[in-house]
Design an enzyme around this catalytic site. Structure first.
Site, PDB file in Angstrom:
ATOM      1  N   ASN A 159     -57.935  40.658  57.290  1.00 13.73           N
ATOM      2  CA  ASN A 159     -58.589  41.671  58.136  1.00 13.73           C
ATOM      3  C   ASN A 159     -57.810  41.963  59.415  1.00 13.73           C
ATOM      4  O   ASN A 159     -57.898  43.076  59.939  1.00 13.73           O
ATOM      5  CB  ASN A 159     -60.038  41.282  58.442  1.00 13.73           C
ATOM      6  CG  ASN A 159     -60.146  40.107  59.360  1.00 13.73           C
ATOM      7  OD1 ASN A 159     -59.250  39.259  59.389  1.00 13.73           O
ATOM      8  ND2 ASN A 159     -61.217  40.027  60.108  1.00 13.73           N
ATOM      9  N   GLY A 234     -60.220  32.273  57.059  1.00 12.58           N
ATOM     10  CA  GLY A 234     -60.738  32.883  55.840  1.00 12.58           C
ATOM     11  C   GLY A 234     -62.202  32.545  55.661  1.00 12.58           C
ATOM     12  O   GLY A 234     -62.913  32.272  56.635  1.00 12.58           O
ATOM     13  N   GLU A 256     -60.995  28.467  60.786  1.00 16.52           N
ATOM     14  CA  GLU A 256     -61.556  29.638  61.481  1.00 16.52           C
ATOM     15  C   GLU A 256     -62.223  30.486  60.414  1.00 16.52           C
ATOM     16  O   GLU A 256     -61.558  31.210  59.668  1.00 16.52           O
ATOM     17  CB  GLU A 256     -60.434  30.432  62.181  1.00 16.52           C
ATOM     18  CG  GLU A 256     -59.747  29.690  63.309  1.00 16.52           C
ATOM     19  CD  GLU A 256     -60.612  29.543  64.550  1.00 16.52           C
ATOM     20  OE1 GLU A 256     -61.724  30.094  64.595  1.00 16.52           O
ATOM     21  OE2 GLU A 256     -60.168  28.850  65.485  1.00 16.52           O
ATOM     22  N   CYS A 291     -64.743  38.703  61.815  1.00 19.14           N
ATOM     23  CA  CYS A 291     -65.501  37.469  61.718  1.00 19.14           C
ATOM     24  C   CYS A 291     -66.545  37.339  62.823  1.00 19.14           C
ATOM     25  O   CYS A 291     -67.609  36.769  62.614  1.00 19.14           O
ATOM     26  CB  CYS A 291     -64.548  36.287  61.786  1.00 19.14           C
ATOM     27  SG  CYS A 291     -63.439  36.385  63.196  1.00 19.14           S
ATOM     28  N   GLU A 468     -58.578  28.367  68.434  1.00 19.82           N
ATOM     29  CA  GLU A 468     -57.351  29.112  68.727  1.00 19.82           C
ATOM     30  C   GLU A 468     -57.565  29.728  70.103  1.00 19.82           C
ATOM     31  O   GLU A 468     -58.645  30.210  70.417  1.00 19.82           O
ATOM     32  CB  GLU A 468     -57.127  30.186  67.651  1.00 19.82           C
ATOM     33  CG  GLU A 468     -56.755  29.528  66.333  1.00 19.82           C
ATOM     34  CD  GLU A 468     -56.624  30.478  65.162  1.00 19.82           C
ATOM     35  OE1 GLU A 468     -57.086  31.631  65.247  1.00 19.82           O
ATOM     36  OE2 GLU A 468     -56.061  30.048  64.142  1.00 19.82           O
TER      37      GLU A 468
END
Ligand code: NAD
Length: 488
Positions: A159, A234, A256, A291, A468
């Protein structure tokens, strides 16, 4: 469906050490989501190519970790400059990769450069250890050492591939690790330019490698004994498999994952600003394929109908169409499988009692060729239903109502996910209370920007673990050694 590839796109290749390889075990045909046409061929790596890439990264590790930190930093800062200098090409490749509308694709290049520069700046200021005891009884002196793991396996999704690279790779390299990236086979195009620029920035061959491929290549990377840590972006199903494999060797895994983030709107909020954010985040940014999007809208009873009308009016004004067109707000979703999934979830939501407020179908007319799904709002969604509990990953907003703060928090925390929390209220004390109560990795009050480099991003529960961004994102790429020196 045509099978013509276009010369304007880069050849998709594997990057293994100094080698650029055009062929692997299989081929995936990349389809342009705006047209439904095949436009590139993606070599699909298998375990043999993954092994070669990991060996190359392993070989490069000894030199890279011994490279003066300032030099590693300079190379990353140069990479940031190069990414900025190629903003136009990255924008085109972002559009071609997954149909991201032009404005968002361009903004994500700027954001990627910012992330690379941020971690480039850390390279010679690393939090490498601390002295935990001075000369004491017996003259024992102790300290900690932070050391890079070695080869990092970075598995990313489709994405926002450039952003995923920028969020993982510079931090890993700044810390002295080397990397093998496995991009999604759906979006390999921008990764090619990124790899070219890594080389141009002077980062030695083997420090950054790319194996294009699918699930097999990802699984081979996770299994490989020389991969010392996996950083994965993912979905939860894949994360479960990765975690199970990694558990065999106790390999650390940074996850993540997805979210079903709640956006809580109280009656005292700035309703116009809240409606704008609700519509933009649900439909405009990456056409709902993000997300951290607030995909559950929780609205206080007293303003429910008025607020929903505002959101629907804004969403109804969004232009839907060709992502190349700068005026396009909502582009296509990534592929036919995404359309099928979204259609099925919207149908099941209505079977579960949700009321369709707008959208609810594919685009027709000029949009029929591409993978377009209309911005869709479903109200009166049952909090226990699939639509309230599972990620759609498309332009679909689930609306629920609440009467008071306790009910809002219970609804917000009522899924397995825990990525982002959004809150709109004029009451600062309430904002502080709810911020503490939300079980999420971030909380965004009254539309404040939080996609920044200096604070960590990551989830809990089914949204994953680890971070992150910020110093926390850097620390993911070190292991810690505790050292004591005696007198002997
Ligand atoms: P996915 O899990 O199907 O695929 C992600 C990557 O994993 C791809 O590169 C894929 O080829 C690879 N993969 C598939 N099977 C594998 C296996 N068995 N072993 C190793 N690798 C394997 O995810 P998706 O559907 O492509 O992506 C959408 C998901 O990503 C959503 O849930 C979304 O919320 C999440 N996401 C999270 C973030 C974040 O930072 N938290 C960012 C973007 C997307």
């Amino acid at each position: 469906m045509s099978t013509e590839t276009t010369d304007a796109l880069p050849a998709v290749t594997l990057r293994i050490g100094s080698e650029i390889r055009t062929h692997a075990q299989g081929v995936h045909e990349h389809v342009n989501p705006a047209t439904g046409q095949v436009d590139a061929r993606v070599p699909m790596a298998g375990p043999a190519e993954v092994d070669e890439a990991v060996q190359a990264a392993h070989l490069a590790f000894a030199t890279w970790k011994a490279t003066p930190a300032a030099e590693r930093g300079r190379a990353l800062l140069k990479l940031a400059e190069l990414v900025e200098a190629h903003v136009d090409e990255f924008t085109e490749l972002g559009i071609a990769d997954n149909g991201t509308p032009r404005t968002t694709a361009r903004l994500s290049v700027d954001a990627a450069a910012t992330w690379i520069r941020y971690y480039g700046g850390w390279a010679d200021k690393l939090p490498l250890g601390r002295i935990s005891s001075t000369v004491g009884a017996g003259g024992v002196f102790g300290h900690t050492l932070r050391q890079p793991y070695g080869v990092i396996g970075a598995i990313i999704t489709w994405n926002a591939p450039l952003m995923s690279l920028a969020m993982k790779v510079p931090a890993a390299l700044a810390a002295g690790n080397t990397v093998v990236v496995k991009p999604s086979e759906l979006t390999p195009l921008g990764v090619m330019l990124f790899a070219d620029l890594v080389h141009e920035a002077g980062i030695p061959d083997g420090v950054f490698n790319v194996v294009t491929g699918g699930a097999d290549a990802g699984a081979a990377l996770v299994e490989h004994p020389l991969v010392k840590k996996v950083s994965f972006t993912g979905g939860p199903e894949t994360a479960r498999k990765i975690t199970a494999t990694a558990a065999q060797t106790f390999k650390p895994v940074l996850l993540e994952l997805g979210g079903k983030s709640a956006n809580i709107v109280f009656e005292d909020a700035d309703l116009d600003a809240a409606a704008q954010q609700a519509a933009v985040m649900a439909f405009a940014i990456m056409t709902g394929q993000g997300c951290a999007m607030p995909t559950r809208l929780l609205v206080q009873d007293s303003i429910h109908d008025e607020f929903l009308a505002k959101v629907a009016a804004i969403a109804g004004s969004f232009s839907i169409g060709d992502p190349q067109d700068p005026s396009t707000i909502c582009g296509p979703v990534v592929n036919q499988a995404a359309i099928d999934r979204i259609e099925a979830m919207v149908a099941r939501a209505q079977d579960d009692g949700a009321r369709l407020v707008m959208g609810g179908s594919r685009g027709d007319g000029e949009l029929a060729e591409g993978f377009y799904y209309l911005p869709t709002i479903l109200a009166d969604v049952d909090p226990a239903s699939e639509l309230a509990q599972k990620e759609v990953f498309g332009p679909v907003l689930a609306v629920m109502r609440f009467s008071d703060e306790a009910e809002a928090v219970a609804l917000a925390n009522g899924t397995d996910y825990g990525l982002s929390g959004y809150l709109w209220t004029a009451d600062a004390r309430r904002a502080i209370r709810i911020t503490e109560e939300l079980e999420t990795g971030e909380v965004i009050v009254n539309g404040a920007p939080n996609a920044v480099t200096e604070r960590p991003f990551g989830g809990i529960g089914h949204s994953g673990n680890g971070n992150e961004g910020g110093v926390e994102g850097l620390e993911e790429f070190f292991w810690t050694k505790s050292v004591a020196y005696g007198n002997g």
